[in-house]
Design a protein around this motif. Structure first.
Motif, short mmCIF file in Angstrom:
data_model
loop_
_atom_site.label_atom_id
_atom_site.label_comp_id
_atom_site.label_asym_id
_atom_site.label_seq_id
_atom_site.Cartn_x
_atom_site.Cartn_y
_atom_site.Cartn_z
N PRO A 105 41.97 -23.05 6.79
CA PRO A 105 41.05 -21.89 6.74
C PRO A 105 40.55 -21.46 8.11
O PRO A 105 40.07 -20.33 8.27
N ARG A 106 40.65 -22.33 9.10
CA ARG A 106 40.16 -22.01 10.44
C ARG A 106 41.17 -21.25 11.28
O ARG A 106 40.87 -20.77 12.37
N LEU A 107 42.39 -21.16 10.80
CA LEU A 107 43.44 -20.48 11.56
C LEU A 107 43.05 -19.03 11.83
O LEU A 107 42.67 -18.30 10.92
N PRO A 108 43.14 -18.61 13.10
CA PRO A 108 42.86 -17.18 13.37
C PRO A 108 43.79 -16.31 12.53
O PRO A 108 44.99 -16.56 12.47
N ALA A 109 43.19 -15.29 11.92
CA ALA A 109 43.94 -14.48 10.96
C ALA A 109 45.20 -13.88 11.57
O ALA A 109 46.25 -13.82 10.94
N GLY A 110 45.08 -13.48 12.81
CA GLY A 110 46.21 -12.83 13.47
C GLY A 110 47.36 -13.75 13.78
O GLY A 110 48.44 -13.30 14.19
N LYS A 111 47.15 -15.04 13.61
CA LYS A 111 48.22 -15.99 13.93
C LYS A 111 49.10 -16.35 12.75
O LYS A 111 50.04 -17.13 12.89
N LEU A 112 48.75 -15.80 11.59
CA LEU A 112 49.59 -16.09 10.41
C LEU A 112 50.95 -15.43 10.56
O LEU A 112 51.04 -14.24 10.82
N SER A 113 52.00 -16.20 10.36
CA SER A 113 53.34 -15.61 10.37
C SER A 113 53.50 -14.73 9.14
O SER A 113 52.74 -14.86 8.18
N ARG A 114 54.49 -13.87 9.16
CA ARG A 114 54.66 -13.00 8.01
C ARG A 114 54.96 -13.78 6.71
O ARG A 114 54.40 -13.49 5.68
N GLN A 125 34.03 -31.90 -1.90
CA GLN A 125 33.85 -32.62 -0.64
C GLN A 125 33.87 -34.13 -0.84
O GLN A 125 33.14 -34.65 -1.69
N GLY A 126 34.71 -34.79 -0.05
CA GLY A 126 34.76 -36.25 -0.10
C GLY A 126 35.63 -36.82 -1.21
O GLY A 126 35.99 -38.00 -1.17
N LEU A 127 35.96 -36.00 -2.19
CA LEU A 127 36.83 -36.48 -3.27
C LEU A 127 38.29 -36.42 -2.82
O LEU A 127 38.64 -35.67 -1.92
N ALA A 128 39.11 -37.20 -3.47
CA ALA A 128 40.52 -37.25 -3.08
C ALA A 128 41.21 -35.94 -3.42
O ALA A 128 41.06 -35.42 -4.53
N ARG A 177 34.53 -30.59 3.97
CA ARG A 177 33.65 -29.42 3.88
C ARG A 177 33.22 -29.05 5.30
O ARG A 177 32.75 -29.90 6.06
N ILE A 178 33.42 -27.79 5.65
CA ILE A 178 32.94 -27.28 6.92
C ILE A 178 32.14 -26.01 6.63
O ILE A 178 32.12 -25.53 5.50
N VAL A 179 31.49 -25.50 7.66
CA VAL A 179 30.74 -24.25 7.50
C VAL A 179 31.37 -23.18 8.37
O VAL A 179 31.59 -23.39 9.56
N GLN A 180 31.70 -22.07 7.76
CA GLN A 180 32.23 -20.93 8.50
C GLN A 180 31.38 -19.72 8.15
O GLN A 180 31.26 -19.37 6.97
N GLN A 220 28.27 -19.34 8.02
CA GLN A 220 27.18 -19.75 7.13
C GLN A 220 27.60 -19.95 5.68
O GLN A 220 26.77 -19.95 4.79
N ARG A 221 28.90 -20.08 5.46
CA ARG A 221 29.35 -20.34 4.09
C ARG A 221 30.16 -21.63 4.09
O ARG A 221 30.89 -21.91 5.03
N SER A 222 30.06 -22.38 3.01
CA SER A 222 30.84 -23.60 2.89
C SER A 222 32.32 -23.28 2.71
O SER A 222 32.68 -22.38 1.97
N THR A 223 33.12 -24.02 3.43
CA THR A 223 34.57 -23.95 3.22
C THR A 223 35.05 -25.35 2.87
O THR A 223 34.66 -26.32 3.50
N PHE A 224 35.87 -25.44 1.85
CA PHE A 224 36.45 -26.72 1.46
C PHE A 224 37.96 -26.65 1.67
O PHE A 224 38.58 -25.64 1.34
N PHE A 225 38.50 -27.71 2.25
CA PHE A 225 39.95 -27.71 2.46
C PHE A 225 40.46 -29.13 2.62
O PHE A 225 39.67 -30.07 2.78
N CYS A 226 41.77 -29.28 2.56
CA CYS A 226 42.41 -30.58 2.73
C CYS A 226 43.19 -30.56 4.03
O CYS A 226 44.07 -29.73 4.22
N ARG A 227 42.85 -31.48 4.93
CA ARG A 227 43.53 -31.43 6.23
C ARG A 227 44.94 -32.01 6.14
O ARG A 227 45.73 -31.88 7.07
N GLY A 228 45.25 -32.63 5.02
CA GLY A 228 46.63 -33.09 4.83
C GLY A 228 47.53 -31.96 4.36
O GLY A 228 48.67 -31.80 4.81
#
Length: 292
Positions: A205-214, A262-265, A275-278, A280-288
DNA sequence: CTGGGCTCCTGTCAGC
DNA sequence: TGCTGACAGGAGCCCA
């Protein structure tokens, strides 16, 4: 009716639950409760006699058209009612819900707008009052037009394809999650569905939007559509007690993959959900599962 | 023009 | 049990 947290699917399910039933109804009366985000913009008494048209959705807004009573049909009393054709732009904010029923009665402490018609009573309940009901002459004029002006395309609009989506993201430096939430490219994905779509697409979710490949943009668009469509099919999938305007409940709860976990498998790889904050909103993601 | 932060308001829940 | 603080799904608006 408890709290509802409406994103596009909940708004659409709400719309479908009462649009047909209210179509053609005549407004008997209207009343307002505490102030919402914007004032109604018209004297409630002026709505009397108007005919309800087809309720449509744009993003997370609903537009309820109200046609002026035919002068030759109105009683002498109504003839002073000169309010022209127009409609009500409705937004549920963070905590709003609409109920359409036969039950009249006084407004409760969290009921802030009510439209009594010949076919039933439409009532907005909204504890936090971030929602709105706004009179406008049409979708193209006044405050409604201004609010809708900046909206991106509907997620199921065929004009939105992988190429145009990718092009719209190009040059954007904000994180892709925020670009989705901003709603100026594609509307409808709120915090839950944005998180879920990014998980399904395998995108950090942190990837700059403009860096997404087509190809990755194409995948993300497909997943946004899929998650919204599934939620609509399931009758609105809010985490708690979503009810449509009948008071009916969605039969399923969407099993979120990451949101609120957050914290669950991670259901896919087992790593703990982050869980991170972007913005001022919560973002949940899996770094794997989600990569830059 | 873009992006970041603040704001509206009330309810709920975790922690002490 | 009662209090306090964190947090909540939206999104317009102001400012740098």
């Amino acid at each position: 009716m408890i709290s509802v947290m409406p994103e596009l699917p909940e708004v659409e399910v709400t719309r479908r639950s009462f649009a047909e039933r209210i179509l053609g109804a005549e407004v008997l009366s209207a009343q307002v409760g505490k102030p919402l985000r914007w004032p109604l913009g018209v004297d409630v008494d002026e709505l009397r006699g108007h005919t309800v048209g087809e309720v449509v959705r744009r993003g997370k807004y609903l537009w309820l058209p109200l046609a002026q009573p035919m002068p030759w049909l109105s009683s002498p009393d109504d003839r002073s009612n000169s309010l022209p054709d127009g409609g009500l732009l409705i937004h549920l904010g963070m905590s709003g819900s609409l109920a359409f029923s036969w039950s009249p009665g006084d407004l409760g402490p969290h009921d802030h707008f009510e439209l009594s018609t010949t076919r039933g009573v439409l009532r907005l309940t909204d504890p936090r009052r971030f929602g709105a009901v706004i009179w406008g002459p049409s979708l193209g004029e006044g405050l409604p037009a201004k609010l809708l002006a900046g909206l991106g395309l509907e997620p199921f609009d065929e004009a939105l394809d992988a190429v145009s989506f990718h092009a719209a993201l190009r040059g954007k430096r904000v994180a892709i999650k925020q670009a989705l939430l901003a709603g100026d490219i594609v509307v409808g994905a709120g915090n839950i569905y944005a998180c879920e779509a990014l998980f399904r697409a395998g995108i950090d979710p942190r990837l700059p939007a403009g860096k997404l490949s087509r190809p990755r943009a194409a995948r993300l668009l497909a997943e946004v559509r899929a998650v919204l469509a599934e939620a609509i099919e399931q009758g609105g999938s809010s985490l708690r007690d979503f009810r449509d305007a009948h008071g009916g409940q969605g039969h399923f709860q969407l099993a979120t993959q990451v949101y609120g976990r957050q914290g669950l498998a991670c259901r896919a790889c087992g790593l703990p959900v982050q869980r991170i904050v972007q913005a001022q909103r919560s973002t949940f993601f899996c770094r794997g599962c989600q990569r830059r």
